[in-house]
Structure formats: structure tokens, C-alpha cells
Design a protein around this motif. Structure first.
Motif, PDB file in Angstrom:
ATOM      1  N   LEU A  20       0.821  -1.216   0.000  1.00 24.32           N
ATOM      2  CA  LEU A  20       0.000   0.000   0.000  1.00 24.32           C
ATOM      3  C   LEU A  20       0.851   1.261   0.000  1.00 24.32           C
ATOM      4  O   LEU A  20       0.402   2.303  -0.495  1.00 24.32           O
ATOM      5  CB  LEU A  20      -0.967  -0.018   1.182  1.00 24.32           C
ATOM      6  CG  LEU A  20      -2.034  -1.116   1.107  1.00 24.32           C
ATOM      7  CD1 LEU A  20      -2.845  -1.164   2.394  1.00 24.32           C
ATOM      8  CD2 LEU A  20      -2.929  -0.930  -0.102  1.00 24.32           C
ATOM      9  N   ASP A  24      -1.648   2.796  -3.984  1.00 24.54           N
ATOM     10  CA  ASP A  24      -2.953   2.616  -3.353  1.00 24.54           C
ATOM     11  C   ASP A  24      -4.075   2.618  -4.397  1.00 24.54           C
ATOM     12  O   ASP A  24      -5.218   2.887  -4.102  1.00 24.54           O
ATOM     13  CB  ASP A  24      -3.203   3.688  -2.285  1.00 24.54           C
ATOM     14  CG  ASP A  24      -3.399   5.069  -2.866  1.00 24.54           C
ATOM     15  OD1 ASP A  24      -3.093   5.282  -4.065  1.00 24.54           O
ATOM     16  OD2 ASP A  24      -3.878   5.957  -2.137  1.00 24.54           O
ATOM     17  N   CYS A  26      -6.664   0.857  -6.567  1.00 26.02           N
ATOM     18  CA  CYS A  26      -7.428  -0.386  -6.458  1.00 26.02           C
ATOM     19  C   CYS A  26      -7.446  -1.161  -7.777  1.00 26.02           C
ATOM     20  O   CYS A  26      -7.665  -0.578  -8.845  1.00 26.02           O
ATOM     21  CB  CYS A  26      -8.865  -0.045  -6.035  1.00 26.02           C
ATOM     22  SG  CYS A  26      -9.967  -1.462  -5.922  1.00 26.02           S
ATOM     23  N   GLN A  33      -6.694   5.415  -2.791  1.00 23.13           N
ATOM     24  CA  GLN A  33      -7.047   5.241  -1.386  1.00 23.13           C
ATOM     25  C   GLN A  33      -7.459   3.801  -1.042  1.00 23.13           C
ATOM     26  O   GLN A  33      -8.245   3.586  -0.123  1.00 23.13           O
ATOM     27  CB  GLN A  33      -8.135   6.220  -0.947  1.00 23.13           C
ATOM     28  CG  GLN A  33      -7.724   7.661  -1.080  1.00 23.13           C
ATOM     29  CD  GLN A  33      -8.824   8.623  -0.690  1.00 23.13           C
ATOM     30  OE1 GLN A  33      -9.990   8.278  -0.645  1.00 23.13           O
ATOM     31  NE2 GLN A  33      -8.433   9.852  -0.411  1.00 23.13           N
ATOM     32  N   ASP A  35      -7.252   0.455   0.804  1.00 18.57           N
ATOM     33  CA  ASP A  35      -6.807   0.266   2.180  1.00 18.57           C
ATOM     34  C   ASP A  35      -6.628  -1.198   2.568  1.00 18.57           C
ATOM     35  O   ASP A  35      -6.455  -1.511   3.733  1.00 18.57           O
ATOM     36  CB  ASP A  35      -7.791   0.939   3.138  1.00 18.57           C
ATOM     37  CG  ASP A  35      -9.201   0.386   3.004  1.00 18.57           C
ATOM     38  OD1 ASP A  35      -9.453  -0.416   2.079  1.00 18.57           O
ATOM     39  OD2 ASP A  35     -10.056   0.754   3.823  1.00 18.57           O
ATOM     40  N   ALA A  36      -6.666  -2.074   1.592  1.00 20.80           N
ATOM     41  CA  ALA A  36      -6.520  -3.504   1.872  1.00 20.80           C
ATOM     42  C   ALA A  36      -5.689  -4.146   0.766  1.00 20.80           C
ATOM     43  O   ALA A  36      -5.457  -3.540  -0.280  1.00 20.80           O
ATOM     44  CB  ALA A  36      -7.893  -4.167   1.961  1.00 20.80           C
ATOM     45  N   PRO A  57      -3.436  -3.936  -4.281  1.00 21.31           N
ATOM     46  CA  PRO A  57      -4.287  -3.040  -3.497  1.00 21.31           C
ATOM     47  C   PRO A  57      -5.754  -3.157  -3.905  1.00 21.31           C
ATOM     48  O   PRO A  57      -6.066  -3.342  -5.088  1.00 21.31           O
ATOM     49  CB  PRO A  57      -3.761  -1.644  -3.836  1.00 21.31           C
ATOM     50  CG  PRO A  57      -2.452  -1.848  -4.497  1.00 21.31           C
ATOM     51  CD  PRO A  57      -2.475  -3.209  -5.099  1.00 21.31           C
ATOM     52  N   HIS A  59      -9.959  -1.842  -2.329  1.00 20.17           N
ATOM     53  CA  HIS A  59     -10.753  -1.194  -1.274  1.00 20.17           C
ATOM     54  C   HIS A  59     -11.385  -2.268  -0.418  1.00 20.17           C
ATOM     55  O   HIS A  59     -12.004  -3.195  -0.925  1.00 20.17           O
ATOM     56  CB  HIS A  59     -11.824  -0.287  -1.881  1.00 20.17           C
ATOM     57  CG  HIS A  59     -11.242   0.892  -2.568  1.00 20.17           C
ATOM     58  ND1 HIS A  59     -11.235   1.033  -3.928  1.00 20.17           N
ATOM     59  CD2 HIS A  59     -10.623   1.981  -2.069  1.00 20.17           C
ATOM     60  CE1 HIS A  59     -10.640   2.163  -4.241  1.00 20.17           C
ATOM     61  NE2 HIS A  59     -10.245   2.759  -3.133  1.00 20.17           N
ATOM     62  N   CYS A  64     -14.903   1.988  -1.705  1.00 22.28           N
ATOM     63  CA  CYS A  64     -14.182   3.075  -2.371  1.00 22.28           C
ATOM     64  C   CYS A  64     -14.814   4.413  -2.013  1.00 22.28           C
ATOM     65  O   CYS A  64     -16.018   4.596  -2.180  1.00 22.28           O
ATOM     66  CB  CYS A  64     -14.220   2.869  -3.882  1.00 22.28           C
ATOM     67  SG  CYS A  64     -13.429   4.199  -4.801  1.00 22.28           S
TER      68      CYS A  64
END
Length: 98
Positions: A20, A24, A26, A33, A35-36, A57, A59, A64
Motif C-alpha cells: 500500500l 494505493d 485499487c 485510497q 486500504d486492503a 491493493p 478497497h 471506495c
């Protein structure tokens, strides 16, 4: 989440943090952004649990912030070729440009 102890291991958390930090964006919707980390080839289908090359990466639980999609839930244990990914040349959720 029986049998998924690797997701809480120190080694896995470090791999996810490095992933990440590098990007970042997706893999499902293309928005930032994420986050996983998601297993590109799902573990349920023989994907490597702790291979950094098998992580991307995505969401997570909150979805999202741009398009509202629940990317990780939508992908589940499918391959990327089996899911409908958001591909667009315009970010319709960004609003008008100044």
C-alpha cells in the motif's frame, strides 16, 4: 475466516503495508485510497498466501470513497477475468474541474 491466520501475522501485515505504500490504486475500480490487500489469484483457487506478487491493493470493508463500490466484496474468490472491473476514461465521481 477459519484457516486464514496468515492475515493477522506480522509478516503478512508488513507485506500489506509495503504494498500500500508503493501504490494505493485499487485493482477493481482504479481509484486511489485502497486500504486492503487482495490475493490476485485467490487462496481458495490455489493462490500463494504470502507471495507479495500475488497481492494487489483493493478497497476493503468501507469501500471506495470515490465510487462507493465494495471492491473486495465484489471480487470475493473470483479471478479478475471473472469480475466486472470499472474501466472508464472519465472519473465521473470527481466532480467538475475548476
Amino acid at each position: 475466516m477459519a484457516g486464514r491466520d496468515e492475515l493477522t501475522s506480522y509478516e503478512y501485515r508488513q507485506m500489506r503495508a509495503r504494498l500500500l505504500a508503493a501504490s494505493d490504486i485499487c485493482i477493481m475500480c482504479g481509484h486511489g485510497q485502497a486500504d486492503a490487500a487482495d490475493h490476485v489469484i485467490p487462496v481458495a483457487r490455489g493462490g500463494a498466501r504470502r507471495d507479495p506478487d500475488n497481492l494487489a491493493p483493493i478497497h476493503g470493508v468501507d469501500g471506495c470513497p470515490t465510487c462507493g463500490r465494495k471492491c473486495n466484496n465484489d471480487k470475493g474468490d473470483k479471478l479478475l477475468t471473472e469480475v466486472k472491473r470499472l474501466i472508464t476514461s472519465v472519473d465521473w465521481y470527481a466532480g467538475p474541474t475548476p
